[in-house]
Design a protein around this motif. Structure first.
Motif, PDB file in Angstrom:
ATOM      1  N   VAL A 110       0.861  -1.187   0.000  1.00  0.00           N
ATOM      2  CA  VAL A 110       0.000   0.000   0.000  1.00  0.00           C
ATOM      3  C   VAL A 110       0.895   1.235   0.000  1.00  0.00           C
ATOM      4  N   PRO A 111       1.282   1.715  -1.175  1.00  0.00           N
ATOM      5  CA  PRO A 111       2.141   2.910  -1.223  1.00  0.00           C
ATOM      6  C   PRO A 111       1.485   4.100  -0.521  1.00  0.00           C
ATOM      7  N   GLY A 112       2.272   4.776   0.300  1.00  0.00           N
ATOM      8  CA  GLY A 112       1.762   5.903   1.066  1.00  0.00           C
ATOM      9  C   GLY A 112       1.470   5.552   2.505  1.00  0.00           C
ATOM     10  N   PHE A 113       1.351   4.249   2.801  1.00  0.00           N
ATOM     11  CA  PHE A 113       1.053   3.860   4.175  1.00  0.00           C
ATOM     12  C   PHE A 113       2.211   4.187   5.115  1.00  0.00           C
ATOM     13  N   GLU A 114       3.416   4.323   4.563  1.00  0.00           N
ATOM     14  CA  GLU A 114       4.581   4.602   5.402  1.00  0.00           C
ATOM     15  C   GLU A 114       4.549   5.982   6.038  1.00  0.00           C
ATOM     16  N   ALA A 115       3.583   6.829   5.641  1.00  0.00           N
ATOM     17  CA  ALA A 115       3.489   8.186   6.195  1.00  0.00           C
ATOM     18  C   ALA A 115       3.384   8.157   7.718  1.00  0.00           C
ATOM     19  N   HIS A 116       3.914   9.195   8.339  1.00  0.00           N
ATOM     20  CA  HIS A 116       3.853   9.365   9.797  1.00  0.00           C
ATOM     21  C   HIS A 116       4.560   8.245  10.551  1.00  0.00           C
ATOM     22  N   GLY A 117       5.628   7.723   9.954  1.00  0.00           N
ATOM     23  CA  GLY A 117       6.457   6.756  10.651  1.00  0.00           C
ATOM     24  C   GLY A 117       5.958   5.326  10.658  1.00  0.00           C
ATOM     25  N   LYS A 118       4.993   4.969   9.784  1.00  0.00           N
ATOM     26  CA  LYS A 118       4.392   3.631   9.816  1.00  0.00           C
ATOM     27  C   LYS A 118       5.107   2.637   8.903  1.00  0.00           C
ATOM     28  N   GLU A 119       6.298   2.986   8.422  1.00  0.00           N
ATOM     29  CA  GLU A 119       6.967   2.107   7.459  1.00  0.00           C
ATOM     30  C   GLU A 119       7.292   0.732   8.027  1.00  0.00           C
ATOM     31  N   GLY A 120       7.383   0.599   9.352  1.00  0.00           N
ATOM     32  CA  GLY A 120       7.728  -0.682   9.952  1.00  0.00           C
ATOM     33  C   GLY A 120       6.550  -1.562  10.319  1.00  0.00           C
ATOM     34  N   VAL A 121       5.328  -1.108  10.121  1.00  0.00           N
ATOM     35  CA  VAL A 121       4.137  -1.880  10.498  1.00  0.00           C
ATOM     36  C   VAL A 121       3.995  -3.090   9.572  1.00  0.00           C
ATOM     37  N   THR A 122       3.909  -4.273  10.161  1.00  0.00           N
ATOM     38  CA  THR A 122       3.768  -5.506   9.380  1.00  0.00           C
ATOM     39  C   THR A 122       2.340  -6.052   9.457  1.00  0.00           C
ATOM     40  N   VAL A 123       2.087  -7.034   8.607  1.00  0.00           N
ATOM     41  CA  VAL A 123       0.786  -7.710   8.638  1.00  0.00           C
ATOM     42  C   VAL A 123       0.574  -8.368   9.998  1.00  0.00           C
ATOM     43  N   ALA A 124       1.613  -8.990  10.533  1.00  0.00           N
ATOM     44  CA  ALA A 124       1.496  -9.625  11.855  1.00  0.00           C
ATOM     45  C   ALA A 124       1.188  -8.609  12.940  1.00  0.00           C
ATOM     46  N   HIS A 125       1.767  -7.420  12.853  1.00  0.00           N
ATOM     47  CA  HIS A 125       1.431  -6.368  13.819  1.00  0.00           C
ATOM     48  C   HIS A 125      -0.060  -6.060  13.799  1.00  0.00           C
ATOM     49  N   LEU A 126      -0.632  -5.968  12.596  1.00  0.00           N
ATOM     50  CA  LEU A 126      -2.059  -5.663  12.476  1.00  0.00           C
ATOM     51  C   LEU A 126      -2.906  -6.734  13.155  1.00  0.00           C
ATOM     52  N   LEU A 127      -2.605  -7.993  12.859  1.00  0.00           N
ATOM     53  CA  LEU A 127      -3.460  -9.086  13.321  1.00  0.00           C
ATOM     54  C   LEU A 127      -3.290  -9.394  14.795  1.00  0.00           C
ATOM     55  N   THR A 128      -2.172  -8.951  15.395  1.00  0.00           N
ATOM     56  CA  THR A 128      -1.954  -9.179  16.828  1.00  0.00           C
ATOM     57  C   THR A 128      -2.149  -7.909  17.659  1.00  0.00           C
ATOM     58  N   HIS A 129      -2.681  -6.860  17.048  1.00  0.00           N
ATOM     59  CA  HIS A 129      -2.983  -5.609  17.753  1.00  0.00           C
ATOM     60  C   HIS A 129      -1.729  -4.968  18.345  1.00  0.00           C
ATOM     61  N   GLN A 130      -0.646  -5.018  17.594  1.00  0.00           N
ATOM     62  CA  GLN A 130       0.602  -4.388  17.995  1.00  0.00           C
ATOM     63  C   GLN A 130       1.065  -3.351  16.973  1.00  0.00           C
ATOM     64  N   ALA A 131       0.127  -2.847  16.162  1.00  0.00           N
ATOM     65  CA  ALA A 131       0.494  -1.959  15.050  1.00  0.00           C
ATOM     66  C   ALA A 131       0.883  -0.559  15.507  1.00  0.00           C
ATOM     67  N   GLY A 132       0.359  -0.121  16.667  1.00  0.00           N
ATOM     68  CA  GLY A 132       0.770   1.174  17.185  1.00  0.00           C
ATOM     69  C   GLY A 132      -0.196   2.319  16.984  1.00  0.00           C
ATOM     70  N   PHE A 133      -1.420   2.046  16.489  1.00  0.00           N
ATOM     71  CA  PHE A 133      -2.390   3.133  16.311  1.00  0.00           C
ATOM     72  C   PHE A 133      -3.799   2.700  16.745  1.00  0.00           C
ATOM     73  N   PRO A 134      -3.951   2.245  17.999  1.00  0.00           N
ATOM     74  CA  PRO A 134      -5.250   1.711  18.445  1.00  0.00           C
ATOM     75  C   PRO A 134      -6.382   2.723  18.435  1.00  0.00           C
ATOM     76  N   ALA A 135      -6.071   4.015  18.583  1.00  0.00           N
ATOM     77  CA  ALA A 135      -7.135   5.018  18.657  1.00  0.00           C
ATOM     78  C   ALA A 135      -7.533   5.585  17.299  1.00  0.00           C
ATOM     79  N   ALA A 136      -6.863   5.174  16.232  1.00  0.00           N
ATOM     80  CA  ALA A 136      -7.167   5.716  14.901  1.00  0.00           C
ATOM     81  C   ALA A 136      -8.589   5.352  14.484  1.00  0.00           C
ATOM     82  N   GLU A 137      -9.230   6.273  13.784  1.00  0.00           N
ATOM     83  CA  GLU A 137     -10.616   6.079  13.355  1.00  0.00           C
ATOM     84  C   GLU A 137     -10.751   6.325  11.858  1.00  0.00           C
ATOM     85  N   VAL A 138     -11.716   5.652  11.261  1.00  0.00           N
ATOM     86  CA  VAL A 138     -12.125   5.897   9.878  1.00  0.00           C
ATOM     87  C   VAL A 138     -13.507   6.522   9.918  1.00  0.00           C
TER      88      VAL A 138
END
Length: 379
Positions: A110-138
């Motif tokens: 997903v080009p552009g997802f690296e914005a705001h320091g998120k370049e290190g977020v992995t798929v495993a981080h997402l699925l284990t709730h360790q991605a680093g942005f729990p309060a983010a909203e859509v």
């Protein structure tokens, strides 16, 4: 007991034929009835399956109270966070096709997802709730607009370094998963989940991410605890946009029977009805405990998270039953539902209800019911 019909996605058998104690199952039903009588929720469904057969499928109380509509075998309940595992299952299929790795950085796809320091977020981080942005909203205007949604998740801002903490991401992580699925396949994530998970399980009439308007008459209303004679409707769930959008971490609809089938697939190593969804190795991998004794700062206890479901583990987990095998895995839906499988016994369980109780009461209720179901195993 809800009768089996020609359209049922799973054959029925007696509890005794499946090595289950019918008295224990009946006691679980009695407890559900007592909770409805005590005004803890208007209605519910309960399903128990083992070795590919349905031992129990029962509806209780009312799907709606004004007007009154009883729960029946076709009633669809909001799944809330039980949806997360269904969405994760689509990711598992992409990994098995070689289109994705759990260790991949999201920004690789997903080009552009690296914005705001998120370049290190992995798929495993997402699925284990360790991605680093729990309060983010859509925001709601993004729910049905793929390009807007992609831009929105790219703008998520880190609250802490990915992988450094475990905090429940209520919806944010799975919105990113949805965008990831779309980036890899080129298709709407709801269509991909339907094609990859729901259709192979023959659940197209009993499981939805994005409830069609034509199925609204089957949906249970969702309520909040009542303080007067009237049951207050949950304003979020009663909005048509909630039903249509199929929020990937919270917006699914299904019957308890469908969820028992979904977890039977996992209990049987990724296959259902002769159709392989994923391999036994994949099921073994995604249901492992990746977070161990790391305390989730949202819940206040270790979640034993896998790559989709969480597991009972050696130290236990509220709601999965005190006497369950440590390999028991599943997920909850906020104050309303719980679904799980025990791969060592071939048992799956689903409970869905229509009032959002506080999690303390809900976890206690589910521990009682789940313990009874585990205790029903005769051998």
């Amino acid at each position: 007991m809800i009768a089996e019909t020609a359209s049922s996605p799973i054959a029925s058998a007696s509890p005794e034929a499946l090595g289950l104690d019918p008295a224990k199952l009946e006691r679980a039903c009695e407890i559900v009835v007592s909770h409805i009588a005590g005004d803890f929720h208007p209605g519910a469904q309960l399903a128990v399956a083992r070795h590919g057969k349905l031992a129990l499928y029962r509806g209780f109380g009312n799907a709606t109270v004004d007007p009154s509509r009883p729960v029946d075998e076709r009633t669809l309940f909001p799944l809330f966070s039980n949806t997360k595992v269904i969405t994760a299952a689509a990711v598992w299929t992409l990994v098995e096709e070689g289109k994705l790795r759990f260790s991949d950085r999201v920004a690789e796809h997903v080009p552009g997802f690296e914005a705001h320091g998120k370049e290190g977020v992995t798929v495993a981080h997402l699925l284990t709730h360790q991605a680093g942005f729990p309060a983010a909203e859509v925001t709601p205007e993004c729910f049905m607009d793929r390009e807007r949604l992609r831009r929105a998740v790219c703008e998520f801002k880190l609250e802490w370094p990915p992988g450094s903490r475990s905090i429940y991401h209520r919806t944010a992580a799975h919105w990113v998963v949805a965008v990831l699925i779309e980036a890899i396949t080129g298709n709407d994530y709801r269509d991909e989940i339907r094609k990859r998970v729901i259709e192979p399980l023959r659940l197209t009439r009993e499981m939805f991410l994005g409830l069609p308007e034509a199925e609204d008459h089957r949906a249970a209303a969702m309520y909040t605890p009542r303080q007067t004679e009237k049951w207050p409707l949950d304003p979020m769930v009663s909005a048509p946009l909630f039903r249509r959008s199929g929020i990937p971490g919270a917006g699914g609809y299904a019957t308890a029977r469908a969820m028992a089938v979904f977890y039977q697939m996992m209990a049987q190593g990724g296959t259902w009805g002769g159709v392989r969804i994923v391999s036994p190795r994949m099921i073994d991998y995604v249901t492992r405990d990746f977070t161990g004794d790391l305390v989730d700062d949202y819940t206040g206890y270790p979640m034993h998270r896998g790559l989709g479901p969480f597991s009972l583990g050696q130290s236990g987990h509220p709601g999965l039953g005190a006497i369950g095998h440590p390999r028991t895995f599943g997920h909850s839906g906020v104050g309303t539902s719980y679904c799980w499988a025990d791969p060592t016994s071939g048992l799956s369980f689903a409970f869905l209800s229509n009032c959002r109780r506080d999690n303390a009461w809900h976890n206690k209720r589910m521990d009682t019911l789940s313990t009874l179901i585990h205790a029903s195993i005769l051998g």
